[in-house]
Design a protein around this motif. Structure first.
Motif, PDB file in Angstrom:
ATOM      1  N   ALA A  15       2.144 -10.565  -0.306  1.00  0.00           N
ATOM      2  CA  ALA A  15       1.183  -9.940  -1.167  1.00  0.00           C
ATOM      3  C   ALA A  15       1.920  -8.668  -1.640  1.00  0.00           C
ATOM      4  CB  ALA A  15      -0.269  -9.495  -0.486  1.00  0.00           C
ATOM      5  N   VAL A  16       2.442  -7.806  -0.915  1.00  0.00           N
ATOM      6  CA  VAL A  16       3.230  -6.590  -1.387  1.00  0.00           C
ATOM      7  C   VAL A  16       4.163  -6.981  -2.358  1.00  0.00           C
ATOM      8  CG1 VAL A  16       4.770  -4.747  -0.736  1.00  0.00           C
ATOM      9  CG2 VAL A  16       2.433  -5.128   0.437  1.00  0.00           C
ATOM     10  N   ALA A  17       4.818  -8.095  -2.020  1.00  0.00           N
ATOM     11  CA  ALA A  17       6.045  -8.269  -2.813  1.00  0.00           C
ATOM     12  C   ALA A  17       5.594  -8.863  -4.449  1.00  0.00           C
ATOM     13  CB  ALA A  17       6.653  -9.882  -2.294  1.00  0.00           C
ATOM     14  N   LEU A  18       4.461  -9.341  -4.545  1.00  0.00           N
ATOM     15  CA  LEU A  18       3.860  -9.509  -6.125  1.00  0.00           C
ATOM     16  C   LEU A  18       3.398  -8.280  -6.719  1.00  0.00           C
ATOM     17  CD1 LEU A  18       1.657 -12.617  -5.126  1.00  0.00           C
ATOM     18  CD2 LEU A  18       4.085 -12.496  -5.900  1.00  0.00           C
ATOM     19  N   TYR A  19       3.248  -7.205  -5.967  1.00  0.00           N
ATOM     20  CA  TYR A  19       2.683  -5.726  -6.631  1.00  0.00           C
ATOM     21  C   TYR A  19       4.003  -5.092  -6.731  1.00  0.00           C
ATOM     22  CZ  TYR A  19      -2.315  -6.054  -6.016  1.00  0.00           C
ATOM     23  OH  TYR A  19      -3.664  -6.444  -6.158  1.00  0.00           O
ATOM     24  N   HIS A  20       5.073  -5.303  -5.924  1.00  0.00           N
ATOM     25  CA  HIS A  20       6.369  -4.526  -6.424  1.00  0.00           C
ATOM     26  C   HIS A  20       7.349  -5.603  -6.426  1.00  0.00           C
ATOM     27  CE1 HIS A  20       4.619  -0.647  -5.532  1.00  0.00           C
ATOM     28  NE2 HIS A  20       3.931  -1.332  -4.630  1.00  0.00           N
ATOM     29  N   PRO A  21       7.503  -6.505  -7.480  1.00  0.00           N
ATOM     30  CA  PRO A  21       8.254  -7.969  -7.649  1.00  0.00           C
ATOM     31  C   PRO A  21       9.626  -7.515  -6.956  1.00  0.00           C
ATOM     32  CG  PRO A  21       7.089  -7.351  -9.731  1.00  0.00           C
ATOM     33  CD  PRO A  21       6.840  -6.138  -8.786  1.00  0.00           C
ATOM     34  N   SER A  22       9.934  -8.292  -5.893  1.00  0.00           N
ATOM     35  CA  SER A  22      11.264  -7.873  -5.387  1.00  0.00           C
ATOM     36  C   SER A  22      11.526  -9.284  -4.574  1.00  0.00           C
ATOM     37  CB  SER A  22      11.373  -6.860  -4.145  1.00  0.00           C
ATOM     38  OG  SER A  22      12.442  -6.981  -3.476  1.00  0.00           O
ATOM     39  N   LEU A  23      12.677  -9.858  -4.801  1.00  0.00           N
ATOM     40  CA  LEU A  23      13.146 -11.137  -4.230  1.00  0.00           C
ATOM     41  C   LEU A  23      13.343 -11.011  -2.778  1.00  0.00           C
ATOM     42  CD1 LEU A  23      13.989 -14.055  -4.668  1.00  0.00           C
ATOM     43  CD2 LEU A  23      16.333 -13.527  -5.030  1.00  0.00           C
ATOM     44  N   TRP A  24      13.966 -10.122  -2.340  1.00  0.00           N
ATOM     45  CA  TRP A  24      14.289  -9.934  -1.027  1.00  0.00           C
ATOM     46  C   TRP A  24      12.929  -9.600  -0.079  1.00  0.00           C
ATOM     47  CZ3 TRP A  24      12.741  -5.849   2.215  1.00  0.00           C
ATOM     48  CH2 TRP A  24      12.477  -4.658   1.529  1.00  0.00           C
TER      49      TRP A  24
END
Length: 411
Positions: free
Chosen positions: A311-320
């Protein structure tokens, strides 16, 4: 006279050894077929963006196409999954492989949306026939080859084959789509050819069910040990929750990579679901021998953490960050699923193992499909990020509750 006795003695030793060798070889043939068929089930995962751009449909159509496989799997499991207890394991595995080969041919020859739906439905039927029967077949074959060995090893191979196969499909299809022409045909042709070879190998494997005796006994389709109903319900709930994460990354992984992160590589699109499934398989191999309560507690901790990171990766777009979330969520799901399969086998009456496992997998596959369909409908009205938070909270709370119920049933 002594020569005859020696010859008979040697034959008495050699015959069990040959039988043991045939069963062990058959064990690995069936495991390879299981891996390959499950991999075939996730081949379209990195190809969804290609279908989308070519045929101009949205995430809901993708999830419907994905759900066609779930419907086929659940239907086959519900109607036919128990039959291997009576007809024999091999007589169910062979039609599963034939159905998958037909599906591969349809998807390769006719790469349009109607064929995609038909092919995915047939893929689901093949997976449904394979899933419960292969698990039981592997257990039977290994018991015949190694009578004194623990049943934990074939259970571990079965669950690792299931999720390991699901992991291979996206990365193989993604690599082929990236570097080989005709991406909507090549992957299906490759897996279709592999399935033909494995069909011939499985045909050479020994049957483990006395079909004449089974026909007389008429085993009950679904029979649990006395007092184990609650344990089965908890195990099935765990499987549904674990498979919900698999369904999410299978249907949306490549779309998120392309739409949210702006990465157009088909290989990278296949890596996120690959990591999810591979982490599930590796976690089972590394930690599958843990005590049951520790296995579930570890899964119940890692699973929500992975969903939170996703969910955090969607708010702060990052592949890793997305890959870390996929890895943790997949590992947690794998541990929960491993525990669920082990518990389900424990709760079943031995003569009804295939029937009980078929019901278990019906519930698991509904868990794979329904949350993804619901999620695709929700994001038509709500932004992707808050929708993911809501789904993560629901799955996390459900997993903790199911683990608590399962541990109570161990007391």
């Amino acid at each position: 006279m002594e020569g005859d006795i020696d010859e008979r003695y040697l034959m008495s030793i050699a015959t069990p050894l040959r039988t043991s060798s045939r069963h062990l070889t058959g064990f690995w043939f069936v495991a390879a077929a299981f891996v390959t068929l499950m991999a075939f089930g996730t081949v379209p995962t990195p190809l969804w963006p290609i279908y989308q751009s070519r045929d101009h449909f949205g995430p809901t159509t993708v999830t419907v196409a994905f759900a066609a496989m779930v419907i086929g799997a659940a239907g086959a499991l519900r109607v036919l999954g128990h039959l291997s207890d009576r007809l024999g394991r091999r007589r169910i595995i062979v039609p599963a492989l034939l159905t998958a080969i037909l599906s591969a041919a349809i998807l390769a020859i006719w790469p349009q949306l109607p064929a995609l739906l038909i092919g995915r439905l047939l893929t689901g039927v093949a997976i449904g026939l394979m899933a419960s029967t292969a698990t039981t077949y592997l257990t039977d074959l290994y018991r015949e080859a190694r009578p004194a060995a623990s049943p934990a090893f074939p259970a571990l191979v079965a669950t690792a084959s299931n999720l390991g196969g699901l992991a291979l499909g996206p990365v193989v299809a993604g690599a082929l789509a990236q570097w080989v022409p005709l991406p909507l045909r090549t992957s299906y042709l490759l897996f279709g050819g592999l399935l033909v070879v494995l069909l011939l190998l499985v045909l050479s494997s020994p049957e483990t069910v006395d079909t004449e005796l089974a026909a007389q006994d008429r085993p009950v389709r679904f029979a649990l040990r006395t007092g184990h109903g609650g344990a089965f319900v908890a195990a099935a709930a765990l499987a549904a929750l674990a498979f919900a994460v698999m369904g999410l990354f299978s249907s949306f992984g490549a779309i998120i990579v392309r739409g949210q992160l702006g990465i157009t590589s088909y290989l990278v699109g296949g890596l996120v679901p690959f990591i999810t499934f591979a982490a599930s398989a590796i976690a089972q191999l590394a930690l599958g021998r843990l005590e049951y309560s520790k296995l579930l507690r570890t899964g119940a901790f890692v699973f929500p953490v992975g969903l939170a990171v996703t969910a955090v990766a969607l708010y702060h777009p990052s592949l890793w960050l997305l890959m870390v979330g996929a890895l943790l969520a997949g590992a947690g799901a794998g541990l929960l699923f491993k525990g669920a399969v082990t518990e389900t086998i424990r709760t079943a009456v031995p003569a009804s193992r295939a029937g009980v496992l078929s019901t278990f997998f019906v519930i698991a596959y509904f868990g794979m499909g329904l949350p993804s369909i619901a999620f695709s409908l929700v994001i038509r009205h709500v932004a992707l990020q808050p929708a993911m938070i809501g789904l993560a909270v629901l799955l996390s709370a459900g997993s903790v509750a199911a683990v608590a119920a399962s541990l109570r049933n161990q007391d």
